[in-house]
Write an enzyme that holds these catalytic residues in place. Structure first.
Site, PDB file in Angstrom:
ATOM      1  N   HIS A  43       0.856  -1.189   0.000  1.00 33.63           N
ATOM      2  CA  HIS A  43       0.000   0.000   0.000  1.00 33.63           C
ATOM      3  C   HIS A  43       0.893   1.240   0.000  1.00 33.63           C
ATOM      4  CE1 HIS A  43      -3.556   2.279   2.161  1.00 33.63           C
ATOM      5  NE2 HIS A  43      -3.147   2.882   1.062  1.00 33.63           N
ATOM      6  N   GLU A 151     -12.717  -6.616  -2.582  1.00 32.32           N
ATOM      7  CA  GLU A 151     -12.071  -7.165  -1.394  1.00 32.32           C
ATOM      8  C   GLU A 151     -12.966  -6.816  -0.211  1.00 32.32           C
ATOM      9  OE1 GLU A 151      -7.829  -6.787  -0.863  1.00 32.32           O
ATOM     10  OE2 GLU A 151      -8.065  -6.823   1.320  1.00 32.32           O
TER      11      GLU A 151
HETATM   12  N1  PXP Z   1      -6.559  -5.446   2.726  1.00 36.27           N
HETATM   13  C1  PXP Z   1      -6.602  -4.102   2.691  1.00 36.27           C
HETATM   14  C2  PXP Z   1      -7.442  -3.451   1.655  1.00 36.27           C
HETATM   15  C3  PXP Z   1      -5.846  -3.321   3.595  1.00 36.27           C
HETATM   16  O1  PXP Z   1      -5.902  -1.990   3.543  1.00 36.27           O
HETATM   17  C4  PXP Z   1      -5.011  -3.980   4.517  1.00 36.27           C
HETATM   18  C5  PXP Z   1      -4.154  -3.176   5.436  1.00 36.27           C
HETATM   19  O2  PXP Z   1      -3.195  -2.492   4.708  1.00 36.27           O
HETATM   20  C6  PXP Z   1      -4.983  -5.385   4.502  1.00 36.27           C
HETATM   21  C7  PXP Z   1      -5.790  -6.098   3.613  1.00 36.27           C
HETATM   22  C8  PXP Z   1      -4.117  -6.157   5.434  1.00 36.27           C
HETATM   23  O3  PXP Z   1      -4.576  -5.947   6.732  1.00 36.27           O
HETATM   24  P1  PXP Z   1      -3.755  -6.531   7.953  1.00 36.27           P
HETATM   25  O4  PXP Z   1      -2.426  -5.806   7.961  1.00 36.27           O
HETATM   26  O5  PXP Z   1      -4.616  -6.204   9.135  1.00 36.27           O
HETATM   27  O6  PXP Z   1      -3.580  -7.992   7.733  1.00 36.27           O
END
Ligand code: PXP
Length: 238
Positions: A43, A151
């Site tokens: 990200h 998602e």
């Molecule tokens: N999916 C999305 C869209 C996210 O923004 C994030 C966090 O960056 C994640 C998955 C992963 O989340 P986590 O770090 O809590 O596993």
């Protein structure tokens, strides 16, 4: 088999806290892929608090699986995505003050601007996904935007106490069924860890789970390779 996307943002978090050259992102990518990651997620936030543009360039050059770029729906990010050409793009809402992404996109409120972003991103040739709450109206609007995937935000499920966990789980199940009927690919993520992943991995039509924080945390004790293999085993045995 449900796939595992490994989110490496927090490898960069540790590095950026002291602006050190370590931990090395390329090593993290290689270990992740060797340990069973089906894709690598990064990200690139507006404030660049963890992943840097350089990480994305290294990832694009070296990834043998798939690169999933998470990004805010902004003009700056569209330019970057069209230049980098990731395999997948996941559009997420972004606020400067938040610790992490706090919820799904408000598609209803931002329908026209999202439509314009989705159209600008066609040049990237990436499969486009929208990070949304598991509610049917958002799924319908995602379909109207002609994206490839959604998602589903699993944060509320992950944070729920025992008394209402089932409610959130059922919302995600219903959302997955509905999205599949509309021919959308269904992914899920946020807050998933070693204690709560199996229930999500068992949901019909689930394609890929994106998991970051819990894997990087576990890697302190097990090392990154074992932490990923442990998560992959849970998903595969669910
Ligand atoms: N999916 C999305 C869209 C996210 O923004 C994030 C966090 O960056 C994640 C998955 C992963 O989340 P986590 O770090 O809590 O596993």
């Amino acid at each position: 088999m449900v796939k595992l996307g490994v989110n490496l943002d927090h490898v960069a978090t540790i590095r950026q806290q002291r602006y050190t050259p370590y931990p090395d992102m390329l090593t993290a990518i290689k270990i992740s892929e060797e340990s069973g990651a089906d894709s690598i997620t990064m990200h690139l936030r507006e404030d660049r608090r963890h992943i840097q543009f350089e990480d994305i360039k290294i990832a694009r050059k070296n990834i043998n699986t798939k690169l999933n770029l998470e990004m805010a729906p902004t003009n700056e990010m569209c330019r970057i995505a069209n230049q980098v050409k990731p395999d997948f793009i996941c559009l997420v809402p972004e606020k400067r003050q938040e610790l992490t992404t706090e919820g799904g996109l408000d598609i209803k409120k931002n329908f026209n601007s999202l439509k314009s972003v989705v159209s600008k991103l066609q040049e990237s040739k990436a499969l486009i996904s929208l990070f949304i709450e598991p509610d049917l109206s958002s799924i319908k609007l995602a379909k109207d935007l002609k994206v490839d995937a959604i998602e589903l935000h699993t944060g509320k499920y992950a944070e729920a106490g025992v008394s209402n966990k089932e409610v959130y789980l059922n919302q995600i199940k219903t959302a997955s069924e509905y999205a599949n009927k509309l021919s959308l690919v269904v992914n899920a993520g946020h807050g998933l860890d070693y204690t709560n992943v199996k229930e999500i991995a068992r949901i019909n039509y689930m394609e890929e789970l994106n998991i970051g924080h819990s894997i990087i945390a576990e890697s302190i004790f097990l090392g990154l390779a074992e932490a990923i293999k442990k998560m992959k085993n849970l998903i595969e045995s669910s």
